[in-house]
Design a protein around this motif. Sequence first.
Motif, PDB file in Angstrom:
ATOM      1  N   THR A  82      36.629  37.722  29.187  1.00 48.48           N
ATOM      2  CA  THR A  82      36.128  38.850  28.249  1.00 48.48           C
ATOM      3  C   THR A  82      35.432  39.215  29.514  1.00 48.48           C
ATOM      4  OG1 THR A  82      37.104  38.216  26.555  1.00 48.48           O
ATOM      5  CG2 THR A  82      35.520  40.184  26.896  1.00 48.48           C
ATOM      6  N   LEU A  83      35.315  40.798  30.323  1.00 46.12           N
ATOM      7  CA  LEU A  83      34.257  40.964  30.922  1.00 46.12           C
ATOM      8  C   LEU A  83      34.114  42.406  29.410  1.00 46.12           C
ATOM      9  CD1 LEU A  83      36.331  41.461  33.929  1.00 46.12           C
ATOM     10  CD2 LEU A  83      34.479  39.819  33.391  1.00 46.12           C
ATOM     11  N   GLU A  87      37.948  43.503  36.939  1.00 44.62           N
ATOM     12  CA  GLU A  87      38.907  41.981  37.104  1.00 44.62           C
ATOM     13  C   GLU A  87      39.839  41.812  36.939  1.00 44.62           C
ATOM     14  OE1 GLU A  87      44.232  43.474  34.134  1.00 44.62           O
ATOM     15  OE2 GLU A  87      41.693  44.902  33.857  1.00 44.62           O
ATOM     16  N   ARG A  88      40.458  42.837  38.777  1.00 44.84           N
ATOM     17  CA  ARG A  88      40.853  42.043  40.245  1.00 44.84           C
ATOM     18  C   ARG A  88      40.467  40.693  40.365  1.00 44.84           C
ATOM     19  NH1 ARG A  88      41.853  45.234  44.990  1.00 44.84           N
ATOM     20  NH2 ARG A  88      40.340  43.733  46.119  1.00 44.84           N
ATOM     21  N   ARG A  95      40.457  37.940  37.395  1.00 49.71           N
ATOM     22  CA  ARG A  95      42.656  36.929  37.564  1.00 49.71           C
ATOM     23  C   ARG A  95      42.301  36.305  38.564  1.00 49.71           C
ATOM     24  NH1 ARG A  95      45.537  39.334  33.840  1.00 49.71           N
ATOM     25  NH2 ARG A  95      44.350  41.296  32.963  1.00 49.71           N
ATOM     26  N   SER A 145      44.017  35.039  31.848  1.00 48.49           N
ATOM     27  CA  SER A 145      44.443  36.707  31.472  1.00 48.49           C
ATOM     28  C   SER A 145      42.635  36.672  31.772  1.00 48.49           C
ATOM     29  CB  SER A 145      44.973  36.489  29.996  1.00 48.49           C
ATOM     30  OG  SER A 145      45.282  38.003  29.864  1.00 48.49           O
ATOM     31  N   VAL A 146      42.744  38.062  31.391  1.00 46.46           N
ATOM     32  CA  VAL A 146      41.152  39.265  31.189  1.00 46.46           C
ATOM     33  C   VAL A 146      41.230  40.388  30.391  1.00 46.46           C
ATOM     34  CG1 VAL A 146      40.026  39.907  33.133  1.00 46.46           C
ATOM     35  CG2 VAL A 146      40.850  38.370  34.151  1.00 46.46           C
ATOM     36  N   SER A 147      40.321  40.231  29.446  1.00 45.67           N
ATOM     37  CA  SER A 147      39.825  41.000  28.837  1.00 45.67           C
ATOM     38  C   SER A 147      38.978  42.167  29.160  1.00 45.67           C
ATOM     39  CB  SER A 147      40.054  41.020  27.208  1.00 45.67           C
ATOM     40  OG  SER A 147      39.859  41.504  26.309  1.00 45.67           O
ATOM     41  N   ASN A 148      39.894  43.004  29.762  1.00 39.57           N
ATOM     42  CA  ASN A 148      38.893  44.060  29.782  1.00 39.57           C
ATOM     43  C   ASN A 148      37.898  45.292  29.801  1.00 39.57           C
ATOM     44  OD1 ASN A 148      37.524  45.135  31.506  1.00 39.57           O
ATOM     45  ND2 ASN A 148      38.633  45.656  33.190  1.00 39.57           N
TER      46      ASN A 148
END
Length: 224
Positions: free
Chosen positions: A175-176, A190-191, A194, A201-204
């Motif tokens: 999480t960012l 995010e890129r 990832r 997974s990434v929660s932006n």
Amino acid sequence: MKHLLTVGDVMTTEVVMVAEDTSYKAVVATLAHHRISAVPVRSAFGGVAGIVSETDLMHKEEFQRRRLYPWLRSRGRSKAEALTAAQLMTRPAVTVDSSCTLDRAARLMADRDITRLIVVDGDEPVGIVTRSDLLSAFLSPDHEVLARVRRAVVDRGLWDDPFAVEVTVLEGVVTLAGQVENRSMVALAERYARDVDGVVSVSNNLTWAFDDTAAAPGTTGLHH
């Protein structure tokens, strides 16, 4: 600073090999003794000549049934009649060096429809990396993934103040949060996150102060 894992980080370093003239039965015994599913074949001239897998060995069983039932077709008759590793092996063996990244190794396995790669230093085999080895990156504890993400993002110089962005990891999900200067940095952050090995997974949730992607210059404000 390194943040991507390589095959050298996850490979099995004990490389069991057989010679080209190793008999069929001895190859089977080698696999059983070491509890492995494939074995590289050492060339008489040095290096790796090929690899023998359980699939290569199973053609003999298939052909035995074909002899009992002539209407059955054999797709590997030559390997079914093979007596030595040189006759059994699949060639050429697909090799990589230890600096190969896990994503590149995964693409290579998928492209070649294989389940393992031989890791070499020059011509000398130094390890074996399998699909399960590549998946081991996802077994990394969250604190290790967190450290990799922080290095990856900060190293790319996305912002001057690394404390402006909060990064948390739970079960591999990153999480960012926080605010960056420009909107374009949000997608980049995010890129880069990832791309880190072990990230599921990434929660932006990043926001930005200035929209540097807007058509009309001068657009400012807080957005998400």
